[in-house]
Motif scaffolding. Sequence first.
Motif, short mmCIF file in Angstrom:
data_model
loop_
_atom_site.label_atom_id
_atom_site.label_comp_id
_atom_site.label_asym_id
_atom_site.label_seq_id
_atom_site.Cartn_x
_atom_site.Cartn_y
_atom_site.Cartn_z
N HIS A 202 12.00 -44.06 16.20
CA HIS A 202 11.28 -44.70 15.11
C HIS A 202 12.32 -45.04 14.06
CE1 HIS A 202 11.53 -40.52 13.88
NE2 HIS A 202 10.94 -40.72 12.73
N HIS B 235 12.51 -44.20 10.72
CA HIS B 235 12.73 -43.40 9.51
C HIS B 235 14.22 -43.29 9.23
CE1 HIS B 235 8.50 -41.33 9.54
NE2 HIS B 235 8.49 -42.52 8.97
N HIS C 31 16.96 -41.66 11.26
CA HIS C 31 17.05 -42.09 12.67
C HIS C 31 17.74 -43.46 12.77
CE1 HIS C 31 14.36 -38.80 14.07
NE2 HIS C 31 14.06 -38.83 12.80
N HIS D 197 3.55 -39.10 14.66
CA HIS D 197 4.46 -39.07 13.49
C HIS D 197 4.57 -40.46 12.87
CE1 HIS D 197 7.84 -37.65 11.09
NE2 HIS D 197 8.51 -38.72 11.48
N ASP E 194 10.85 -37.29 16.31
CA ASP E 194 10.04 -36.44 15.43
C ASP E 194 8.62 -36.26 15.99
OD1 ASP E 194 12.24 -36.33 13.79
OD2 ASP E 194 11.42 -37.57 12.20
ZN LIG Z 1 10.54 -39.33 11.10
#
Ligand SMILES: [Zn+2]
Length: 276
Positions: free
Chosen positions: A111, A113, A116, A192, A213
């Motif tokens: 993902h 975020h 990451h 998530h 996550d």
């Molecule tokens: Zn995350």
Amino acid sequence: MRIHAIQTGLVRVKTAQVEGRGHGLSRRLGIFTDSDWTEWLPTYAWVIDHREGVIVVDTGAAVHLRETAKSLHPYMRWGVAFEIEPDEEIGPQLRKLGIGAHDVKKVVLTHMHMDHDGGLAHFPNSQILVARGELQAARGFMGRVRGYLPNRWPSWLDPTPLDLTSEPFGPFAASTRLTQDGDVRAIATPGHTADHISIIVQDGDMAFFLAGDASYSEDLMLSGKIDGVSADEHVAFATLAAIKRFTQGHATVYLPTHDPESATRLTNRSVVAKVG
Ligand SMILES: [Zn+2]
């Protein structure tokens, strides 16, 4: 095939982010009202040294994240803190493994975020793969409202949208192959984030489950405790249940991004225990 764990510094968040409390909006607001921080947790990125070329899964945190406290966004200002030095970013650590920027064929993000996609700048020559819906959620002004940092993406970034429709895989409704023979595969693990993916690397009898996550630890996955971030509780529960079912049917080394035990489990090839 070899998998390397690369730790890109440390992060801490509120305990209510790791294990959600209550339900609905109050669970999600818990991140802001909780005064308790977790211990400092690792942020892992993963390198799959595959005969078809090196695949990097997530790019970890980066030095610019040390400045989150100056952000106007409430989550960045009050909900998260990073510790990372320049040589802990993924690029320098790959070079220490003898892997140069031109050697990495594909980068796939679980993902987008910040911890990451933080190291994307180290991969100007790689194909960047991101789930189509995740890319849409992370982009632009609304992406920033949702807590993504598209303003920190490299100017050259033009990810290849990944569509996970081609084939179900075990208990997972959608998946797609990342290698020709399917031993590296992206699977849908929504929760998530709505379009969160995980990567399963099949090496002989053993599966390495790069969970992003999907849960913050193996224990939280096994006990089916969702985090404080997931928008849809039912979807998040179903994903944890599917992961658990998979690990009970296959010898699986389960590797969440922020589990302090992940690197040791990878080294020792420790599989998820059978539970009742
Ligand atoms: Zn995350």
